[in-house]
Every structure is written in C-alpha cells, then in structure tokens.
Design a protein around this motif. Structure first.
Motif, PDB file in Angstrom:
ATOM      1  N   GLU A   1      54.086  17.758   8.476  1.00 48.38           N
ATOM      2  CA  GLU A   1      53.204  17.550   9.620  1.00 48.38           C
ATOM      3  C   GLU A   1      53.793  18.276  10.822  1.00 48.38           C
ATOM      4  O   GLU A   1      55.012  18.238  11.045  1.00 48.38           O
ATOM      5  N   LEU A   2      52.932  18.918  11.590  1.00 45.46           N
ATOM      6  CA  LEU A   2      53.356  19.589  12.818  1.00 45.46           C
ATOM      7  C   LEU A   2      52.513  19.066  13.974  1.00 45.46           C
ATOM      8  O   LEU A   2      51.295  18.891  13.846  1.00 45.46           O
ATOM      9  N   GLY A   3      53.160  18.830  15.094  1.00 44.81           N
ATOM     10  CA  GLY A   3      52.430  18.330  16.247  1.00 44.81           C
ATOM     11  C   GLY A   3      53.232  18.500  17.517  1.00 44.81           C
ATOM     12  O   GLY A   3      54.193  19.264  17.585  1.00 44.81           O
ATOM     13  N   ALA A   4      52.840  17.771  18.548  1.00 52.66           N
ATOM     14  CA  ALA A   4      53.509  17.843  19.847  1.00 52.66           C
ATOM     15  C   ALA A   4      53.488  16.461  20.479  1.00 52.66           C
ATOM     16  O   ALA A   4      52.628  15.630  20.176  1.00 52.66           O
ATOM     17  N   GLY A   5      54.468  16.221  21.350  1.00 57.97           N
ATOM     18  CA  GLY A   5      54.544  14.915  21.985  1.00 57.97           C
ATOM     19  C   GLY A   5      55.148  14.983  23.372  1.00 57.97           C
ATOM     20  O   GLY A   5      55.601  16.040  23.835  1.00 57.97           O
ATOM     21  N   LEU A   6      55.148  13.839  24.029  1.00 64.85           N
ATOM     22  CA  LEU A   6      55.747  13.694  25.352  1.00 64.85           C
ATOM     23  C   LEU A   6      56.621  12.453  25.325  1.00 64.85           C
ATOM     24  O   LEU A   6      56.193  11.386  24.870  1.00 64.85           O
TER      25      LEU A   6
END
Length: 285
Positions: A33-38
């Motif tokens: 899984e690839l994604g982005a976060g804060l």
C-alpha cells in the motif's frame, strides 16, 4: 511513580486480562500500500532533556507485506526465521536530529545527527491469533548516525527487551501497549550524554558515557480505520530515567519524559495481490 505512569501501567494490565470475544472471520490484506499522511508529535529533544519539541510533518505511508521483507509503521523488517512460537528478524528504526543551538544544555556543542538503529530481534509469541497478539521481544541494535550524510558512523549498541500487546476491537479499532527496558554500552551513552573536553565549560564539565541501564518505559496507542482508505492513530508514552548509567552527565537534566503523537493517513494505491489471512497486521508488531 508518577500519575501518568500509573495510568499507562493500568491500561497495560487491563489490556492483557481482557477476555472479550470476537468474530472468527479474518480479512486478507494487500501485499503493498502506498499513501500519504500528516503527523503531529511532542517529545523531548533526547531522553533526559528538559526541553521538548512539537512538530507537524507530512510523511509518505509505505506498507509492504512480503514473506521476507516487511515495511510499515514500525520501520523495516527482514525476516530470517518464522516459527509457530518464535520469530527471528532484522529490524530498523531511527530518530530525528537535534540542533544544539536550540537546546540549552548542548549550546555550543556539535548537533546530534539523524540516527538509525539496526539489528536482530528475537520475538517469542505467547499469543498469536488473528484478533490478538502478545510478544516478548529481545532487540539488539547498533546505533548508526549520519553526522556527514550519507555516511553512517557506528556509535554503540542498545539491548532493548520489550513486552508488546495488540488487540483488534470490532472492525475498526486496534489497541496496543508495550513495556520496555533499555540497556546500552559506553559508546551509545557517550553519543547522547558525553561532553568532550573542547565543549566543557564551568557549568558543563567534561563527561564520558558509561555502560549500563538506560530507561524503562510504557506506551499505549489506538488506531482507528475511518473507512477503506483513511486511518488515524493516537499514541502516548512515558519513560522513567531514575538511576540510569548516565545520571552524572551535565546533559542529563530530567529523570522522566513523555511523548504524544497523532497521525492521519490515506491509502492512495494498493496492490491487487493479497496476503493473509490476517486481521492484526504483523508489520505493526
């Protein structure tokens, strides 16, 4: 024992004795899984510092669930052996740099570079079910520091036994807690708490690190799956530094510390290939 530590220990005990029942069905997970976060976090500059930092940072979310290589929230793992009752792997973690100009105790000294801790981990599995896992880990890691990127300098070793628990509640929540002990050699402690002669002052005498006990700590977290793609997590921890091997260091200013973290992330892409079945993801252990 402080009030915070008592609360965290109570949560640990309640978690371990919980006997709630859950459904037997489990889900398969994407291989990657690839994604982005804060993420927002507050934590001491280093264990024993009397100054804290608060950061808000974006980050890439990378999860890989291979049979030998795994990557996730806790860093990178390379599986060497996987058995019914115990695993042996190589894992890695790290910490951010410390700018000495922003820390009163270290003013005028060299900065603490970004560090990587890397080494083998023996994991004894007391509970290894789809909805609940309890492990006793014996982590032995080398401290590698990027004083002159990309060169990594060896700065000692750390022995870090850890009791770690995870449990899935319903379809959306995972609760976890851990209790850990840290013991390190002279070079490791000297990296964080040593004062070389050129940095000694009237109020900051020369000091060399000693091998021995580093700390005991407890932490808890809760992760919530908001929907198929969105996840959020809250983490709280406390560690005690009474009677540590470096308590004579002039850089050691506080015998306890706490940290807090909050993150939210979104999965942007995932593989069609799946692995499992699993409910509690092994890469978070």
């Amino acid at each position: 024992m402080t009030y915070i530590l008592r609360i965290l220990l109570l949560l640990q005990v309640l978690a371990l004795v919980s006997t709630s029942a859950y459904a037997d069905d489990v889900e398969r997970l994407p291989k990657w899984e690839l994604g982005a976060g804060l993420a927002a976090a507050s934590f001491p500059d280093y264990p024993g510092s009397d100054q804290n930092r608060s950061l808000v940072l974006p980050y890439p979310s990378v999860i890989y669930r291979g049979s030998r290589i795994r990557a996730g929230r806790d860093g990178l793992r390379g599986m060497l052996f996987k058995g019914k009752r115990w695993d042996l792997d190589v894992s890695a973690g790290g910490s951010l740099s410390v700018n000495s100009e922003d820390n009163r105790a270290r003013e005028g000294m060299n900065d603490l570079g970004i560090s990587v801790e890397f080494g083998p981990s023996l994991r004894l599995k007391f509970i290894d079910e789809a909805d609940q896992k309890l492990q006793l880990r014996f982590n032995l890691r080398a401290l590698l520091v990027t004083d002159d990127f990309p060169v990594l300098d060896y700065e000692g070793w750390l022995f870090n036994p850890e009791l770690r628990w995870r449990r899935h509640f319903g379809e959306r929540y995972i609760l976890g807690s851990s209790l850990e002990l840290r013991y390190a050699n002279r070079a490791y402690h000297d990296h964080f708490y040593g004062v070389a002669s050129q940095f000694a002052t009237v109020t900051r005498p020369e000091y060399r690190g000693q091998r021995g006990y580093s700390s005991v700590g407890v932490s808890s977290f809760v992760t919530m799956k908001l929907d198929q793609n969105w996840r959020t997590s809250v983490r709280l921890g406390y560690y005690d530094l009474h009677d540590v091997a470096f308590n004579d260091s002039p850089l050691f200013r506080k015998n306890s510390g706490a940290f807090f973290g909050l993150s939210i992330s979104r999965v942007l892409w995932r593989s069609e290939a799946t692995v499992g079945p699993a409910r509690i993801d092994d890469i978070t252990l």
